[in-house]
Each structure stands twice: as structure tokens, then as C-alpha cells.
Design a protein around this motif. Structure first.
Motif, PDB file in Angstrom:
ATOM      1  N   TRP A 166      33.944  32.201  30.036  1.00 56.26           N
ATOM      2  CA  TRP A 166      34.866  32.331  31.161  1.00 56.26           C
ATOM      3  C   TRP A 166      35.464  33.729  31.215  1.00 56.26           C
ATOM      4  CZ3 TRP A 166      40.057  33.429  31.751  1.00 56.26           C
ATOM      5  CH2 TRP A 166      40.596  33.172  33.017  1.00 56.26           C
ATOM      6  N   PHE A 167      35.828  34.281  30.066  1.00 56.34           N
ATOM      7  CA  PHE A 167      36.500  35.581  30.039  1.00 56.34           C
ATOM      8  C   PHE A 167      35.603  36.697  30.580  1.00 56.34           C
ATOM      9  CE2 PHE A 167      39.145  33.109  27.261  1.00 56.34           C
ATOM     10  CZ  PHE A 167      40.416  33.564  27.557  1.00 56.34           C
ATOM     11  N   ILE A 168      34.351  36.707  30.207  1.00 57.31           N
ATOM     12  CA  ILE A 168      33.473  37.773  30.706  1.00 57.31           C
ATOM     13  C   ILE A 168      33.040  37.500  32.142  1.00 57.31           C
ATOM     14  CG2 ILE A 168      31.262  36.885  29.834  1.00 57.31           C
ATOM     15  CD1 ILE A 168      30.839  39.981  29.001  1.00 57.31           C
ATOM     16  N   LEU A 169      32.875  36.239  32.488  1.00 58.65           N
ATOM     17  CA  LEU A 169      32.516  35.917  33.867  1.00 58.65           C
ATOM     18  C   LEU A 169      33.642  36.275  34.834  1.00 58.65           C
ATOM     19  CD1 LEU A 169      30.718  32.511  33.283  1.00 58.65           C
ATOM     20  CD2 LEU A 169      29.654  34.707  33.872  1.00 58.65           C
ATOM     21  N   LYS A 170      34.890  36.079  34.430  1.00 56.99           N
ATOM     22  CA  LYS A 170      36.016  36.457  35.283  1.00 56.99           C
ATOM     23  C   LYS A 170      36.087  37.974  35.458  1.00 56.99           C
ATOM     24  CE  LYS A 170      38.821  34.603  37.118  1.00 56.99           C
ATOM     25  NZ  LYS A 170      38.910  34.194  38.532  1.00 56.99           N
ATOM     26  N   MET A 171      35.778  38.725  34.401  1.00 54.86           N
ATOM     27  CA  MET A 171      35.745  40.185  34.554  1.00 54.86           C
ATOM     28  C   MET A 171      34.720  40.568  35.613  1.00 54.86           C
ATOM     29  SD  MET A 171      36.121  42.368  31.024  1.00 54.86           S
ATOM     30  CE  MET A 171      34.509  41.906  30.492  1.00 54.86           C
ATOM     31  N   LEU A 225      43.707  47.024  53.342  1.00 57.31           N
ATOM     32  CA  LEU A 225      42.602  47.110  52.389  1.00 57.31           C
ATOM     33  C   LEU A 225      43.024  47.854  51.120  1.00 57.31           C
ATOM     34  CD1 LEU A 225      39.610  47.726  54.813  1.00 57.31           C
ATOM     35  CD2 LEU A 225      40.048  45.668  53.446  1.00 57.31           C
ATOM     36  N   ARG A 226      43.850  48.872  51.250  1.00 55.16           N
ATOM     37  CA  ARG A 226      44.349  49.580  50.059  1.00 55.16           C
ATOM     38  C   ARG A 226      45.230  48.648  49.223  1.00 55.16           C
ATOM     39  NH1 ARG A 226      42.817  54.117  48.840  1.00 55.16           N
ATOM     40  NH2 ARG A 226      41.891  55.545  50.306  1.00 55.16           N
ATOM     41  N   HIS A 227      45.985  47.807  49.875  1.00 53.78           N
ATOM     42  CA  HIS A 227      46.787  46.793  49.180  1.00 53.78           C
ATOM     43  C   HIS A 227      45.858  45.842  48.420  1.00 53.78           C
ATOM     44  CE1 HIS A 227      49.182  43.049  48.899  1.00 53.78           C
ATOM     45  NE2 HIS A 227      50.161  43.887  48.662  1.00 53.78           N
ATOM     46  N   ASP A 228      44.809  45.384  49.101  1.00 57.48           N
ATOM     47  CA  ASP A 228      43.826  44.504  48.468  1.00 57.48           C
ATOM     48  C   ASP A 228      43.135  45.199  47.298  1.00 57.48           C
ATOM     49  OD1 ASP A 228      44.471  42.623  50.400  1.00 57.48           O
ATOM     50  OD2 ASP A 228      42.602  42.883  51.539  1.00 57.48           O
ATOM     51  N   LEU A 229      42.832  46.483  47.472  1.00 55.36           N
ATOM     52  CA  LEU A 229      42.177  47.251  46.414  1.00 55.36           C
ATOM     53  C   LEU A 229      43.060  47.300  45.166  1.00 55.36           C
ATOM     54  CD1 LEU A 229      39.525  48.974  46.073  1.00 55.36           C
ATOM     55  CD2 LEU A 229      40.956  50.964  46.547  1.00 55.36           C
ATOM     56  N   ALA A 230      44.349  47.541  45.369  1.00 53.31           N
ATOM     57  CA  ALA A 230      45.287  47.564  44.245  1.00 53.31           C
ATOM     58  C   ALA A 230      45.354  46.191  43.572  1.00 53.31           C
ATOM     59  CB  ALA A 230      46.671  47.993  44.721  1.00 53.31           C
ATOM     60  N   ASP A 231      45.388  45.129  44.372  1.00 52.80           N
ATOM     61  CA  ASP A 231      45.428  43.771  43.811  1.00 52.80           C
ATOM     62  C   ASP A 231      44.203  43.486  42.960  1.00 52.80           C
ATOM     63  OD1 ASP A 231      47.833  43.361  45.112  1.00 52.80           O
ATOM     64  OD2 ASP A 231      47.016  41.948  46.593  1.00 52.80           O
ATOM     65  N   GLU A 232      43.038  43.856  43.467  1.00 50.12           N
ATOM     66  CA  GLU A 232      41.799  43.583  42.720  1.00 50.12           C
ATOM     67  C   GLU A 232      41.698  44.453  41.473  1.00 50.12           C
ATOM     68  OE1 GLU A 232      40.312  40.944  43.275  1.00 50.12           O
ATOM     69  OE2 GLU A 232      41.092  40.541  45.271  1.00 50.12           O
ATOM     70  N   ALA A 233      42.181  45.695  41.542  1.00 51.99           N
ATOM     71  CA  ALA A 233      42.198  46.544  40.341  1.00 51.99           C
ATOM     72  C   ALA A 233      43.121  45.937  39.285  1.00 51.99           C
ATOM     73  CB  ALA A 233      42.637  47.968  40.702  1.00 51.99           C
ATOM     74  N   ALA A 234      44.264  45.398  39.722  1.00 57.12           N
ATOM     75  CA  ALA A 234      45.178  44.732  38.791  1.00 57.12           C
ATOM     76  C   ALA A 234      44.522  43.507  38.162  1.00 57.12           C
ATOM     77  CB  ALA A 234      46.469  44.341  39.504  1.00 57.12           C
ATOM     78  N   ASP A 235      43.796  42.740  38.971  1.00 50.42           N
ATOM     79  CA  ASP A 235      43.082  41.575  38.433  1.00 50.42           C
ATOM     80  C   ASP A 235      42.059  41.998  37.382  1.00 50.42           C
ATOM     81  OD1 ASP A 235      44.427  39.739  39.998  1.00 50.42           O
ATOM     82  OD2 ASP A 235      42.803  39.479  41.442  1.00 50.42           O
ATOM     83  N   LEU A 236      41.311  43.048  37.681  1.00 58.55           N
ATOM     84  CA  LEU A 236      40.293  43.509  36.739  1.00 58.55           C
ATOM     85  C   LEU A 236      40.928  44.002  35.447  1.00 58.55           C
ATOM     86  CD1 LEU A 236      37.336  44.017  36.077  1.00 58.55           C
ATOM     87  CD2 LEU A 236      37.525  46.213  37.278  1.00 58.55           C
ATOM     88  N   LEU A 237      42.007  44.766  35.561  1.00 58.23           N
ATOM     89  CA  LEU A 237      42.711  45.228  34.361  1.00 58.23           C
ATOM     90  C   LEU A 237      43.165  44.048  33.520  1.00 58.23           C
ATOM     91  CD1 LEU A 237      44.076  47.351  32.560  1.00 58.23           C
ATOM     92  CD2 LEU A 237      46.059  47.190  34.087  1.00 58.23           C
ATOM     93  N   GLY A 238      43.761  43.055  34.167  1.00 56.51           N
ATOM     94  CA  GLY A 238      44.211  41.871  33.435  1.00 56.51           C
ATOM     95  C   GLY A 238      43.076  41.181  32.714  1.00 56.51           C
ATOM     96  N   HIS A 239      41.950  41.029  33.378  1.00 58.25           N
ATOM     97  CA  HIS A 239      40.832  40.330  32.755  1.00 58.25           C
ATOM     98  C   HIS A 239      40.160  41.165  31.667  1.00 58.25           C
ATOM     99  CE1 HIS A 239      40.956  36.503  34.684  1.00 58.25           C
ATOM    100  NE2 HIS A 239      41.294  37.121  35.800  1.00 58.25           N
ATOM    101  N   ILE A 240      40.201  42.472  31.776  1.00 57.11           N
ATOM    102  CA  ILE A 240      39.711  43.310  30.677  1.00 57.11           C
ATOM    103  C   ILE A 240      40.583  43.101  29.443  1.00 57.11           C
ATOM    104  CG2 ILE A 240      39.513  45.701  29.856  1.00 57.11           C
ATOM    105  CD1 ILE A 240      38.581  46.390  32.757  1.00 57.11           C
ATOM    106  N   LEU A 241      41.895  43.103  29.641  1.00 58.42           N
ATOM    107  CA  LEU A 241      42.807  42.885  28.505  1.00 58.42           C
ATOM    108  C   LEU A 241      42.646  41.485  27.924  1.00 58.42           C
ATOM    109  CD1 LEU A 241      46.013  44.693  29.776  1.00 58.42           C
ATOM    110  CD2 LEU A 241      44.343  45.515  28.085  1.00 58.42           C
ATOM    111  N   LEU A 242      42.469  40.479  28.782  1.00 54.86           N
ATOM    112  CA  LEU A 242      42.253  39.114  28.293  1.00 54.86           C
ATOM    113  C   LEU A 242      40.955  39.013  27.488  1.00 54.86           C
ATOM    114  CD1 LEU A 242      43.325  37.090  31.459  1.00 54.86           C
ATOM    115  CD2 LEU A 242      44.548  37.182  29.261  1.00 54.86           C
TER     116      LEU A 242
END
Length: 105
Positions: free
Chosen positions: A30-35, A63-80
Motif C-alpha cells: 500500500w505504501f509504495i502504491l500510494k506514492m 490548478l496551481r492550488h491542486d498542484l500544491a495539494d498533490e505535491a503535499a500528498d506525494l511528500l507525505g507518502h514518501i515520508l510514510l
């Protein structure tokens, strides 16, 4: 290092709560698939923002707002992912990038 540990703990608490609320089993895959999923979502927004995909009525600001949201999601999942797999990021960053960021101090 305390700041990164604290940030990772915050992502872990949020992710655990989300998984519990939605009946999601967070196993090793799950962790790598979410990344991968989050990288795909970040890529989708980038494609729209750079005029290589349909914007579906969204402005560049949205779209820039969405881009920031998705970058935050990716950062979180990298840390997880790193946390789940006992990956020490500080030494890896020093090896690969040849600096020690302030977040590790």
C-alpha cells in the motif's frame, strides 16, 4: 532531525486515521502504491497546467492550488514509505545530494 521526525509522525497520524475511517489496510504494498498514485495525480495536474491536457474549466490559479495539494500528498507518502521501511533519509540525502538540510538539525 527532530522536525522531520515530528512531520513524519503527523503524516502517520493523519494516514492512520484516514485508513481507519475508510477501512483501508496499509500493508507494505500500500505504501509504495500510494506514492505511485500521488505521483500520477501530480503529473495529471502538471499536464493540465502546462496546456497539454484539458483543464476542465479550472483556472491556472486553481490548478496551481491542486498542484500544491498533490505535491503535499506525494511528500507525505514518501515520508510514510520511508518510515514504514526504516529508511534513514538524513544519511541518504547527505550521500546523494551532498548537503545536510536544516530540517535534520
Amino acid at each position: 532531525m527532530k522536525a522531520l521526525v515530528a512531520l513524519t509522525a503527523q503524516f502517520e497520524m493523519a494516514s492512520t486515521a484516514y485508513a481507519d475511517a475508510n477501512g483501508i489496510t496499509r500493508n507494505d504494498d500500500w505504501f509504495i502504491l500510494k506514492m505511485q498514485e500521488e505521483l500520477g495525480e501530480l503529473t495529471q495536474v502538471w499536464i493540465k497546467l502546462t496546456a497539454r491536457g484539458r483543464k476542465r474549466g479550472k483556472s491556472d490559479d486553481e490548478l496551481r492550488h491542486d498542484l500544491a495539494d498533490e505535491a503535499a500528498d506525494l511528500l507525505g507518502h514518501i515520508l510514510l514509505f520511508a518510515n514504514r521501511n526504516d529508511i534513514a533519509l538524513a544519511p541518504a540525502i547527505k550521500r546523494k545530494w551532498r548537503f545536510e538540510p536544516d530540517i535534520f538539525n
